[in-house]
Design a protein around this motif. Structure first.
Motif, PDB file in Angstrom:
ATOM      1  N   MET A   1       0.839  -1.194   0.000  1.00  0.00           N
ATOM      2  CA  MET A   1       0.000   0.000   0.000  1.00  0.00           C
ATOM      3  C   MET A   1       0.878   1.248   0.000  1.00  0.00           C
ATOM      4  SD  MET A   1      -3.011   1.086   2.685  1.00  0.00           S
ATOM      5  CE  MET A   1      -3.990  -0.334   2.204  1.00  0.00           C
ATOM      6  N   THR A   2       0.573   2.201  -0.889  1.00  0.00           N
ATOM      7  CA  THR A   2       1.398   3.397  -1.004  1.00  0.00           C
ATOM      8  C   THR A   2       1.265   4.300   0.217  1.00  0.00           C
ATOM      9  OG1 THR A   2       1.890   5.309  -2.370  1.00  0.00           O
ATOM     10  CG2 THR A   2      -0.421   4.679  -2.220  1.00  0.00           C
ATOM     11  N   GLN A   3       2.356   4.997   0.529  1.00  0.00           N
ATOM     12  CA  GLN A   3       2.339   6.026   1.564  1.00  0.00           C
ATOM     13  C   GLN A   3       2.169   7.411   0.944  1.00  0.00           C
ATOM     14  OE1 GLN A   3       2.515   5.816   5.071  1.00  0.00           O
ATOM     15  NE2 GLN A   3       2.008   3.704   4.628  1.00  0.00           N
ATOM     16  N   LEU A   4       1.992   7.468  -0.384  1.00  0.00           N
ATOM     17  CA  LEU A   4       1.709   8.737  -1.045  1.00  0.00           C
ATOM     18  C   LEU A   4       0.217   9.019  -0.893  1.00  0.00           C
ATOM     19  CD1 LEU A   4       3.846   8.246  -4.272  1.00  0.00           C
ATOM     20  CD2 LEU A   4       4.345   9.781  -2.370  1.00  0.00           C
ATOM     21  N   PRO A 244      -0.290   4.251 -13.451  1.00  0.00           N
ATOM     22  CA  PRO A 244      -1.672   4.415 -13.910  1.00  0.00           C
ATOM     23  C   PRO A 244      -2.713   3.656 -13.102  1.00  0.00           C
ATOM     24  CG  PRO A 244      -0.216   4.138 -15.776  1.00  0.00           C
ATOM     25  CD  PRO A 244       0.627   3.916 -14.556  1.00  0.00           C
ATOM     26  N   THR A 245      -2.380   2.454 -12.651  1.00  0.00           N
ATOM     27  CA  THR A 245      -3.361   1.659 -11.909  1.00  0.00           C
ATOM     28  C   THR A 245      -3.554   2.145 -10.471  1.00  0.00           C
ATOM     29  OG1 THR A 245      -1.615   0.095 -11.277  1.00  0.00           O
ATOM     30  CG2 THR A 245      -2.897  -0.407 -13.263  1.00  0.00           C
ATOM     31  N   GLU A 246      -2.734   3.108 -10.041  1.00  0.00           N
ATOM     32  CA  GLU A 246      -2.782   3.562  -8.650  1.00  0.00           C
ATOM     33  C   GLU A 246      -3.130   5.040  -8.515  1.00  0.00           C
ATOM     34  OE1 GLU A 246       0.818   2.546  -6.606  1.00  0.00           O
ATOM     35  OE2 GLU A 246       0.866   0.515  -7.414  1.00  0.00           O
ATOM     36  N   ARG A 247      -3.658   5.649  -9.578  1.00  0.00           N
ATOM     37  CA  ARG A 247      -3.935   7.079  -9.512  1.00  0.00           C
ATOM     38  C   ARG A 247      -5.208   7.445 -10.258  1.00  0.00           C
ATOM     39  NH1 ARG A 247       0.785   7.618 -13.558  1.00  0.00           N
ATOM     40  NH2 ARG A 247      -0.285   7.913 -15.538  1.00  0.00           N
ATOM     41  N   GLN A 248      -5.797   8.544  -9.811  1.00  0.00           N
ATOM     42  CA  GLN A 248      -6.904   9.186 -10.501  1.00  0.00           C
ATOM     43  C   GLN A 248      -6.525  10.642 -10.696  1.00  0.00           C
ATOM     44  OE1 GLN A 248     -10.717   8.686  -8.666  1.00  0.00           O
ATOM     45  NE2 GLN A 248     -11.659  10.346  -9.808  1.00  0.00           N
ATOM     46  N   VAL A 249      -6.564  11.108 -11.934  1.00  0.00           N
ATOM     47  CA  VAL A 249      -6.122  12.460 -12.261  1.00  0.00           C
ATOM     48  C   VAL A 249      -7.332  13.332 -12.585  1.00  0.00           C
ATOM     49  CG1 VAL A 249      -4.665  13.883 -13.760  1.00  0.00           C
ATOM     50  CG2 VAL A 249      -3.950  11.547 -13.170  1.00  0.00           C
ATOM     51  N   GLU A 250      -7.367  14.511 -11.998  1.00  0.00           N
ATOM     52  CA  GLU A 250      -8.433  15.478 -12.270  1.00  0.00           C
ATOM     53  C   GLU A 250      -7.800  16.815 -12.625  1.00  0.00           C
ATOM     54  OE1 GLU A 250     -12.150  17.817 -10.080  1.00  0.00           O
ATOM     55  OE2 GLU A 250     -10.983  16.320  -8.983  1.00  0.00           O
ATOM     56  N   LEU A 251      -8.007  17.253 -13.855  1.00  0.00           N
ATOM     57  CA  LEU A 251      -7.510  18.555 -14.272  1.00  0.00           C
ATOM     58  C   LEU A 251      -8.456  19.635 -13.741  1.00  0.00           C
ATOM     59  CD1 LEU A 251      -5.874  19.538 -17.565  1.00  0.00           C
ATOM     60  CD2 LEU A 251      -7.688  20.985 -16.667  1.00  0.00           C
ATOM     61  N   ALA A 265      -3.626  20.291 -11.498  1.00  0.00           N
ATOM     62  CA  ALA A 265      -4.288  18.984 -11.521  1.00  0.00           C
ATOM     63  C   ALA A 265      -4.090  18.287 -10.199  1.00  0.00           C
ATOM     64  CB  ALA A 265      -3.740  18.121 -12.656  1.00  0.00           C
ATOM     65  N   ALA A 266      -5.132  17.608  -9.756  1.00  0.00           N
ATOM     66  CA  ALA A 266      -5.079  16.775  -8.561  1.00  0.00           C
ATOM     67  C   ALA A 266      -4.842  15.339  -8.977  1.00  0.00           C
ATOM     68  CB  ALA A 266      -6.386  16.874  -7.780  1.00  0.00           C
ATOM     69  N   VAL A 267      -3.931  14.663  -8.283  1.00  0.00           N
ATOM     70  CA  VAL A 267      -3.621  13.264  -8.568  1.00  0.00           C
ATOM     71  C   VAL A 267      -3.844  12.496  -7.261  1.00  0.00           C
ATOM     72  CG1 VAL A 267      -1.930  11.640  -9.454  1.00  0.00           C
ATOM     73  CG2 VAL A 267      -1.894  14.021 -10.260  1.00  0.00           C
ATOM     74  N   THR A 268      -4.912  11.749  -7.226  1.00  0.00           N
ATOM     75  CA  THR A 268      -5.329  11.074  -6.008  1.00  0.00           C
ATOM     76  C   THR A 268      -4.971   9.605  -6.052  1.00  0.00           C
ATOM     77  OG1 THR A 268      -7.199  12.612  -5.848  1.00  0.00           O
ATOM     78  CG2 THR A 268      -7.295  10.631  -4.479  1.00  0.00           C
ATOM     79  N   PRO A 269      -4.238   9.095  -5.080  1.00  0.00           N
ATOM     80  CA  PRO A 269      -3.943   7.660  -5.043  1.00  0.00           C
ATOM     81  C   PRO A 269      -5.238   6.859  -4.858  1.00  0.00           C
ATOM     82  CG  PRO A 269      -2.486   8.875  -3.578  1.00  0.00           C
ATOM     83  CD  PRO A 269      -3.571   9.826  -3.990  1.00  0.00           C
ATOM     84  N   THR A 270      -5.323   5.740  -5.535  1.00  0.00           N
ATOM     85  CA  THR A 270      -6.523   4.907  -5.440  1.00  0.00           C
ATOM     86  C   THR A 270      -6.356   3.769  -4.442  1.00  0.00           C
ATOM     87  OG1 THR A 270      -5.769   3.601  -7.313  1.00  0.00           O
ATOM     88  CG2 THR A 270      -7.261   5.447  -7.771  1.00  0.00           C
ATOM     89  N   CYS A 271      -5.176   3.639  -3.834  1.00  0.00           N
ATOM     90  CA  CYS A 271      -4.955   2.493  -2.941  1.00  0.00           C
ATOM     91  C   CYS A 271      -4.218   2.922  -1.684  1.00  0.00           C
ATOM     92  CB  CYS A 271      -4.178   1.386  -3.649  1.00  0.00           C
ATOM     93  SG  CYS A 271      -2.619   1.921  -4.375  1.00  0.00           S
ATOM     94  N   VAL A 272      -4.580   4.092  -1.139  1.00  0.00           N
ATOM     95  CA  VAL A 272      -3.965   4.533   0.131  1.00  0.00           C
ATOM     96  C   VAL A 272      -4.481   3.669   1.256  1.00  0.00           C
ATOM     97  CG1 VAL A 272      -3.790   6.438   1.740  1.00  0.00           C
ATOM     98  CG2 VAL A 272      -3.721   6.899  -0.693  1.00  0.00           C
TER      99      VAL A 272
END
Length: 272
Positions: A1-4, A244-251, A265-272
Motif C-alpha cells: 500500500m502506497t504512503q503517497l 496508472p493503476t494507482e492514480r486518478q487524475v483530475e484537471l 491537476a489533482a492526482v489522487t492515489p486509489t490504494c492509500v
C-alpha cells in the motif's frame, strides 16, 4: 500500500500569490482558485511531509539533486511585493529517497550547505518550490531538482524509487510536481513567441485530462526546445511514483494569461 496520500501538478508563476500580483487579482484568478483547492485537498490528506519536485532549485548536472540541509528558506519578489517561506527538511526521507534511487542505478546527489547540521545548514528555497508550498500545510519538506539532460525513463524510475522510500519510511507523503508549461506564448516574454507553445500546451492538457502522464515522454525534442515547457521532468517523476493503476487524475484548470502556461491537476492515489 502506497504512503503517497495525495499528489498534484502545480504551477509557480509569482502573480499567483496575491502578495505578488501588484493588485491585478484577475490576471491568474483561475489558477489561484485551483491552487487554493489543491492546498485544501492536500491538507485534508494530512501528509507528514511534502516532497516538492522543482525545475528551478540547486542543480547537479546529470543527477537528481536532493536537498539535505536542516532547513530551506526562500524569498520571492515581484510587483513591489515580497514573500518569504522557511521549512524544516525531513532529512531521513531525503536520504532514503537518494539511497533507493542509487540502488536502481539512477544518478543522485545529496546536497547540503555550509555545515552538515545545525543552524547554518540552510539551502535556498527557489520560487518553483516556494509558490506551491505557500498554499500547502506547514509540514517538513524534501526538495528535489530533476535533471534535464537525462532520458525520460530515468525520471519515471526515480519516481518508483521515491514511492518505495515513502513506503519504507512509513511517512504519509504529499507529492508536488511544480510545473509551468510552454514559455513562448507571447512575443513580449523573455523567450519570444513560437506557435508551438499553444500546440504543446494543448497536448499536455489532453494527456493530463486523460490521466496519461506517461505520454508526456513522447513529446519531441524539437517541440520541447521551441515551446520551452519546464514541467515534463517533474510530472514524469510523479508518474513513476503513482503508476496508472494507482492514480486518478483530475484537471482543475489551464490558462496562459502571460507568456507561459499554467495548469493545475489533482492526482489522487486509489490504494492509500
Amino acid at each position: 500500500m502506497t504512503q503517497l496520500v495525495f499528489a498534484c501538478i502545480a504551477p509557480h508563476g509569482s502573480e499567483i500569490l496575491e502578495e505578488l500580483s501588484g493588485g491585478n487579482l484577475s490576471l491568474m484568478a483561475r489558477t489561484r482558485a485551483s491552487m487554493v483547492e489543491l492546498g485544501r485537498r492536500m491538507t485534508s490528506a494530512a501528509p507528514d511531509v511534502l516532497v516538492v519536485l522543482t525545475p528551478h532549485g540547486t542543480r547537479a548536472e546529470g543527477q537528481f539533486a536532493v536537498a539535505n540541509p536542516e532547513r530551506v528558506r526562500g524569498e520571492v519578489q515581484d510587483h513591489g511585493g515580497t514573500v518569504t517561506l522557511e521549512r524544516r527538511v525531513d532529512r531521513a526521507l531525503a536520504q532514503r529517497i537518494a539511497a533507493e534511487a542509487a540502488t536502481d542505478g539512477v544518478p543522485v546527489a545529496l546536497l547540503n550547505y555550509a555545515t552538515s547540521e545545525g543552524p547554518l545548514s540552510v539551502m535556498p528555497l527557489d520560487w518553483g518550490a516556494l509558490i506551491p508550498l505557500w498554499f500547502m500545510p506547514d509540514v517538513p519538506v524534501v526538495v528535489i531538482n530533476p535533471p534535464r539532460g537525462m532520458d525520460f525513463a530515468g525520471h519515471v524510475q526515480f519516481g518508483r524509487a521515491l514511492a518505495r522510500a515513502a513506503s519504507a519510511a512509513g511517512r504519509r507523503v504529499g507529492l508536488i510536481a511544480s510545473a509551468d508549461w510552454s514559455h513562448t506564448h507571447a512575443a513580449s516574454g523573455p523567450y519570444g513567441f513560437h506557435p508551438t507553445a499553444a500546440q504543446v500546451d494543448a497536448t499536455v492538457e489532453a494527456y493530463v485530462r486523460a490521466g496519461d502522464l506517461e505520454a508526456l515522454a513522447t513529446l519531441s525534442a524539437d517541440l520541447v526546445k521551441s515551446a520551452k515547457p519546464d514541467g515534463l521532468w517533474q510530472v514524469l517523476v510523479l508518474a513513476g511514483a503513482l503508476p496508472p493503476t494507482e492514480r486518478q487524475v483530475e484537471l482543475l484548470s489551464y490558462e496562459a494569461p502571460t507568456y507561459f502556461g499554467l495548469l493545475c491537476a489533482a492526482v489522487t492515489p486509489t490504494c492509500v
